[in-house]
Motif scaffolding. Structure first.
Motif, PDB file in Angstrom:
ATOM      1  N   ILE A  10       0.875  -1.184   0.000  1.00  0.00           N
ATOM      2  CA  ILE A  10       0.000   0.000   0.000  1.00  0.00           C
ATOM      3  C   ILE A  10       0.903   1.221   0.000  1.00  0.00           C
ATOM      4  CG2 ILE A  10      -1.755   1.301   1.256  1.00  0.00           C
ATOM      5  CD1 ILE A  10      -2.768  -1.301   2.449  1.00  0.00           C
ATOM      6  N   CYS A  12       2.351   3.681  -3.329  1.00  0.00           N
ATOM      7  CA  CYS A  12       3.278   3.506  -4.466  1.00  0.00           C
ATOM      8  C   CYS A  12       4.005   4.818  -4.746  1.00  0.00           C
ATOM      9  CB  CYS A  12       2.502   3.041  -5.694  1.00  0.00           C
ATOM     10  SG  CYS A  12       1.635   1.495  -5.394  1.00  0.00           S
ATOM     11  N   GLY A  13       4.694   5.344  -3.728  1.00  0.00           N
ATOM     12  CA  GLY A  13       5.398   6.624  -3.873  1.00  0.00           C
ATOM     13  C   GLY A  13       6.887   6.428  -4.083  1.00  0.00           C
ATOM     14  N   THR A  14       7.677   7.392  -3.558  1.00  0.00           N
ATOM     15  CA  THR A  14       9.122   7.441  -3.803  1.00  0.00           C
ATOM     16  C   THR A  14       9.843   6.168  -3.351  1.00  0.00           C
ATOM     17  OG1 THR A  14       8.888   9.773  -3.266  1.00  0.00           O
ATOM     18  CG2 THR A  14      11.127   8.946  -3.498  1.00  0.00           C
ATOM     19  N   VAL A  58      -7.044   0.276  -1.610  1.00  0.00           N
ATOM     20  CA  VAL A  58      -6.610  -0.384  -0.368  1.00  0.00           C
ATOM     21  C   VAL A  58      -7.623  -1.461   0.015  1.00  0.00           C
ATOM     22  CG1 VAL A  58      -6.197   0.014   2.092  1.00  0.00           C
ATOM     23  CG2 VAL A  58      -5.394   1.691   0.407  1.00  0.00           C
ATOM     24  N   LEU A  73       3.689   1.520   2.853  1.00  0.00           N
ATOM     25  CA  LEU A  73       4.714   2.484   2.423  1.00  0.00           C
ATOM     26  C   LEU A  73       4.080   3.857   2.208  1.00  0.00           C
ATOM     27  CD1 LEU A  73       6.654   0.234  -0.149  1.00  0.00           C
ATOM     28  CD2 LEU A  73       6.921   0.383   2.335  1.00  0.00           C
ATOM     29  N   THR A  74       3.032   4.129   2.979  1.00  0.00           N
ATOM     30  CA  THR A  74       2.376   5.436   2.908  1.00  0.00           C
ATOM     31  C   THR A  74       3.171   6.429   3.756  1.00  0.00           C
ATOM     32  OG1 THR A  74       0.975   5.036   4.832  1.00  0.00           O
ATOM     33  CG2 THR A  74       0.126   4.310   2.686  1.00  0.00           C
ATOM     34  N   ILE A  75       2.696   7.651   3.810  1.00  0.00           N
ATOM     35  CA  ILE A  75       3.398   8.677   4.595  1.00  0.00           C
ATOM     36  C   ILE A  75       3.191   8.435   6.101  1.00  0.00           C
ATOM     37  CG2 ILE A  75       3.383  10.480   2.821  1.00  0.00           C
ATOM     38  CD1 ILE A  75       0.812  11.548   4.177  1.00  0.00           C
ATOM     39  N   PRO A  76       4.136   8.891   6.947  1.00  0.00           N
ATOM     40  CA  PRO A  76       4.046   8.598   8.386  1.00  0.00           C
ATOM     41  C   PRO A  76       2.693   8.960   9.013  1.00  0.00           C
ATOM     42  CG  PRO A  76       6.212   9.469   7.891  1.00  0.00           C
ATOM     43  CD  PRO A  76       5.425   9.545   6.597  1.00  0.00           C
ATOM     44  N   HIS A  79       0.293   6.088   8.787  1.00  0.00           N
ATOM     45  CA  HIS A  79       0.708   4.739   9.203  1.00  0.00           C
ATOM     46  C   HIS A  79      -0.261   4.090  10.200  1.00  0.00           C
ATOM     47  CE1 HIS A  79       5.213   5.194   7.923  1.00  0.00           C
ATOM     48  NE2 HIS A  79       4.383   5.195   6.914  1.00  0.00           N
ATOM     49  N   VAL A  82      -3.659   3.114   8.467  1.00  0.00           N
ATOM     50  CA  VAL A  82      -3.494   2.064   7.446  1.00  0.00           C
ATOM     51  C   VAL A  82      -3.079   0.744   8.116  1.00  0.00           C
ATOM     52  CG1 VAL A  82      -2.119   1.364   5.430  1.00  0.00           C
ATOM     53  CG2 VAL A  82      -3.009   3.701   5.571  1.00  0.00           C
ATOM     54  N   GLU A  96       6.790   1.128   6.747  1.00  0.00           N
ATOM     55  CA  GLU A  96       7.972   2.004   6.729  1.00  0.00           C
ATOM     56  C   GLU A  96       7.995   2.762   8.068  1.00  0.00           C
ATOM     57  OE1 GLU A  96      10.741   3.369   6.045  1.00  0.00           O
ATOM     58  OE2 GLU A  96      11.322   2.088   4.405  1.00  0.00           O
ATOM     59  N   LYS A  97       9.115   3.352   8.409  1.00  0.00           N
ATOM     60  CA  LYS A  97       9.271   4.014   9.697  1.00  0.00           C
ATOM     61  C   LYS A  97       8.419   5.283   9.786  1.00  0.00           C
ATOM     62  CE  LYS A  97      12.904   6.798   7.869  1.00  0.00           C
ATOM     63  NZ  LYS A  97      12.141   7.981   7.588  1.00  0.00           N
ATOM     64  N   ARG A 325      16.562  -2.557   1.001  1.00  0.00           N
ATOM     65  CA  ARG A 325      15.277  -2.503   1.703  1.00  0.00           C
ATOM     66  C   ARG A 325      14.397  -3.689   1.312  1.00  0.00           C
ATOM     67  NH1 ARG A 325      16.514   2.781   2.125  1.00  0.00           N
ATOM     68  NH2 ARG A 325      15.801   3.751   4.063  1.00  0.00           N
TER      69      ARG A 325
HETATM   70  N1  LIG Z   1      11.667   8.808   0.286  1.00  0.00           N
HETATM   71  C1  LIG Z   1      12.697   8.305   0.941  1.00  0.00           C
HETATM   72  O1  LIG Z   1      13.891   8.508   0.590  1.00  0.00           O
HETATM   73  C2  LIG Z   1      12.457   7.453   2.156  1.00  0.00           C
HETATM   74  C3  LIG Z   1      13.553   6.780   2.711  1.00  0.00           C
HETATM   75  C4  LIG Z   1      13.345   5.955   3.792  1.00  0.00           C
HETATM   76  C5  LIG Z   1      12.093   5.813   4.325  1.00  0.00           C
HETATM   77  N2  LIG Z   1      11.024   6.484   3.794  1.00  0.00           N
HETATM   78  C6  LIG Z   1       9.714   6.299   4.429  1.00  0.00           C
HETATM   79  O2  LIG Z   1       8.824   5.753   3.462  1.00  0.00           O
HETATM   80  C7  LIG Z   1       7.490   6.198   3.693  1.00  0.00           C
HETATM   81  C8  LIG Z   1       6.933   6.795   2.416  1.00  0.00           C
HETATM   82  O3  LIG Z   1       7.781   7.851   2.002  1.00  0.00           O
HETATM   83  P1  LIG Z   1       7.811   8.325   0.471  1.00  0.00           P
HETATM   84  O4  LIG Z   1       8.956   9.253   0.382  1.00  0.00           O
HETATM   85  O5  LIG Z   1       7.718   7.145  -0.430  1.00  0.00           O
HETATM   86  O6  LIG Z   1       6.444   9.135   0.419  1.00  0.00           O
HETATM   87  P2  LIG Z   1       5.610   9.523  -0.895  1.00  0.00           P
HETATM   88  O7  LIG Z   1       4.773  10.671  -0.512  1.00  0.00           O
HETATM   89  O8  LIG Z   1       6.519   9.650  -2.075  1.00  0.00           O
HETATM   90  O9  LIG Z   1       4.683   8.231  -1.170  1.00  0.00           O
HETATM   91  C9  LIG Z   1       3.615   7.848  -0.334  1.00  0.00           C
HETATM   92  C10 LIG Z   1       2.561   7.152  -1.168  1.00  0.00           C
HETATM   93  O10 LIG Z   1       1.534   6.708  -0.303  1.00  0.00           O
HETATM   94  C11 LIG Z   1       0.272   7.058  -0.836  1.00  0.00           C
HETATM   95  N3  LIG Z   1      -0.654   7.221   0.287  1.00  0.00           N
HETATM   96  C12 LIG Z   1      -0.628   8.190   1.234  1.00  0.00           C
HETATM   97  N4  LIG Z   1      -1.610   7.986   2.128  1.00  0.00           N
HETATM   98  C13 LIG Z   1      -2.263   6.861   1.740  1.00  0.00           C
HETATM   99  C14 LIG Z   1      -3.355   6.124   2.267  1.00  0.00           C
HETATM  100  N5  LIG Z   1      -4.002   6.522   3.359  1.00  0.00           N
HETATM  101  N6  LIG Z   1      -3.757   5.015   1.608  1.00  0.00           N
HETATM  102  C15 LIG Z   1      -3.117   4.608   0.477  1.00  0.00           C
HETATM  103  N7  LIG Z   1      -2.073   5.266  -0.072  1.00  0.00           N
HETATM  104  C16 LIG Z   1      -1.640   6.372   0.567  1.00  0.00           C
HETATM  105  C17 LIG Z   1       0.512   8.331  -1.614  1.00  0.00           C
HETATM  106  O11 LIG Z   1      -0.481   8.539  -2.604  1.00  0.00           O
HETATM  107  C18 LIG Z   1       1.894   8.069  -2.195  1.00  0.00           C
HETATM  108  O12 LIG Z   1       1.813   7.419  -3.448  1.00  0.00           O
HETATM  109  C19 LIG Z   1       7.588   7.163   4.876  1.00  0.00           C
HETATM  110  O13 LIG Z   1       7.254   6.486   6.042  1.00  0.00           O
HETATM  111  C20 LIG Z   1       9.064   7.566   4.905  1.00  0.00           C
HETATM  112  O14 LIG Z   1       9.494   7.881   6.219  1.00  0.00           O
HETATM  113  C21 LIG Z   1      11.188   7.272   2.712  1.00  0.00           C
END
Ligand SMILES: NC(=O)c1ccc[n+]([C@@H]2O[C@H](COP(=O)([O-])OP(=O)(O)OC[C@H]3O[C@@H](n4cnc5c(N)ncnc54)[C@H](O)[C@@H]3O)[C@@H](O)[C@H]2O)c1
Length: 391
Positions: A10, A12-14, A58, A73-76, A79, A82, A96-97, A325
């Protein structure tokens, strides 16, 4: 063909890209069959790119009884809700953390998981990599004696220098402690055991940040300096900063009664480790018969011969920054198949969320915080991992 556990993602971001790459290419005991996102288009794109069978919402993912582990893997900020949804659907969580933003939320999740016979853990899994596992062996062999101190430092000038969308790092829930603290706290708790008490100061060193060309005031402190005391008796300092251009501080070092160990970057899976042999230094100086200044001179000149690099104890990718990872998800799947505990435990994930909140609370109140949760040290990583994890 290895036995496989079916997983879904769940969010599909960065960060999702590296998980999808590693699961589909390297971790043979995982079978990624579902991807979902708030924006279904993002899930569909990911499914197309990685050849994943199902993409959707979801709810659709959670309704598929084939899926056993769900990666959140959604935003903190999302978490807690979800993760709760995943557990209520009867599936294991790898998040994710951090596991949740608030300690009370993380406690609720772990309670719900335990009652349902499910796992609910959060990244980082970097401590399962060869770097920190090498240090774990050094400590287990008692090579530096009893750990009595440490220093942990993540200092940089701010993620806005490189991140494509850095605004959230300076809003509530962001900041260097919540973002980078989990790597250091997880490594420390895995190596030294439970944190007993914490005290912390925090400041906005550079309150006005340049966010994509706009001047924005940070809502959160941008430098934290803390003192932590562990049940084993070790005390040390921890600095997490988005305000610091350059330092000569080590990332992580542990000091023992008989020596010191340099711990590789807790944000990576491999890296450089080294050890300082205090016993050798003591013996070298003792062997010098002449009094001062000969002994003092020997103590200074013998430092180098007492310090040596540590070869990593099992194969690691040659690039220490390489991103493995998903190792923790693979270990979780194997634990389910073998009916053994996961190396990344719920207690560890919960302990880290409590510590993050404790540090934040101490910085606000000026009070020392006494930790409530405890963590048991789990098994070292299986060195065979390289054979079944990464080709
Ligand atoms: N980007 C990094 O370099 C990095 C590195 C290590 C850890 N993280 C951790 O990874 C997690 C995600 O970070 P990111 O950078 O990929 O964020 P991001 O914003 O790029 O991606 C998050 C994805 O989650 C989706 N999303 C958000 N809320 C949602 C919900 N309620 N239901 C379904 N989908 C949902 C968003 O649409 C998005 O596609 C965070 O916990 C962050 O701490 C990120």
């Amino acid at each position: 063909m290895k036995k496989q556990v079916k997983v879904g993602i769940i969010g599909c971001g960065t960060i999702a890209d590296v998980y999808m790459t590693n699961i589909t290419q390297h971790y043979g005991n995982l079978n990624l069959i579902w991807v979902a996102d708030l924006y279904v288009e993002k899930a569909k794109e990911a499914a197309e790119k990685y050849g994943i069978a199902h993409a959707g919402t979801v709810e659709e993912l959670l309704a598929d009884s084939e899926v056993s582990i769900v990666l959140d893997l959604t935003i903190p900020a999302a978490h807690y809700s979800v993760n709760k949804q995943i557990l209520e659907a009867g599936k294991h969580v790898y998040c994710e953390k951090p596991l949740a933003m608030k300690f009370s939320e993380a406690e609720e999740l772990v309670h719900l998981a335990s009652e349902s016979g499910l796992c609910c853990v959060s990244a980082p899994d970097t401590f399962l990599g060869a770097g920190i596992q090498t240090v774990r062996e050094v400590l287990d062999r008692n090579e530096i004696g009893k750990p009595i101190g440490f220093t942990a430092n993540m200092t940089c000038a701010g993620h806005e220098l490189w991140h494509p969308n850095p605004g959230f790092y300076y809003r509530n829930g962001g900041g260097p402690m919540f973002d980078m603290g989990p790597y250091y706290l997880t490594a420390l708790a895995y190596l030294l055991g439970s944190i007993r008490r914490v005290s912390c100061f925090a400041e906005k060193g550079r309150p006005i940040r340049d966010i994509l060309g706009k001047k924005v005031e940070s809502e959160v402190p941008t430098t934290y300096t803390a003192i932590l005391e562990f049940d084993c008796g070790a005390i040390g300092t921890m600095t997490m900063s988005f305000d610091t251009w350059k330092t000569g501080l080590p990332l992580l070092e542990i000091y023992g009664t008989e020596g010191s160990v340099e711990v590789p970057d807790p944000n990576n899976f491999g890296g450089k480790a080294s050890i300082f042999d205090g016993v050798k230094l003591r013996e070298t100086v003792a062997a010098v018969q002449d009094p001062f200044p000969a002994k003092l001179f020997t103590m200074m000149t013998a430092q180098e011969e007492c310090h040596q690099d540590l070869p990593l104890t099992f194969p690691s990718d040659p690039d220490p920054r390489s991103n493995m990872r998903g190792l923790g998800v693979s270990d979780m799947a194997q634990a389910l198949l073998d009916n053994r505990p996961t190396r990344l435990s719920m207690e560890l994930s919960l302990h880290v969320v409590e510590a993050l909140n404790a540090l934040e609370s101490s910085a606000k109140t000026g009070q020392v915080y006494t930790m409530r949760t405890r963590v048991e040290q789990t098994e070292p990583m299986n060195k065979e991992w390289a054979l079944w994890e990464v080709q």
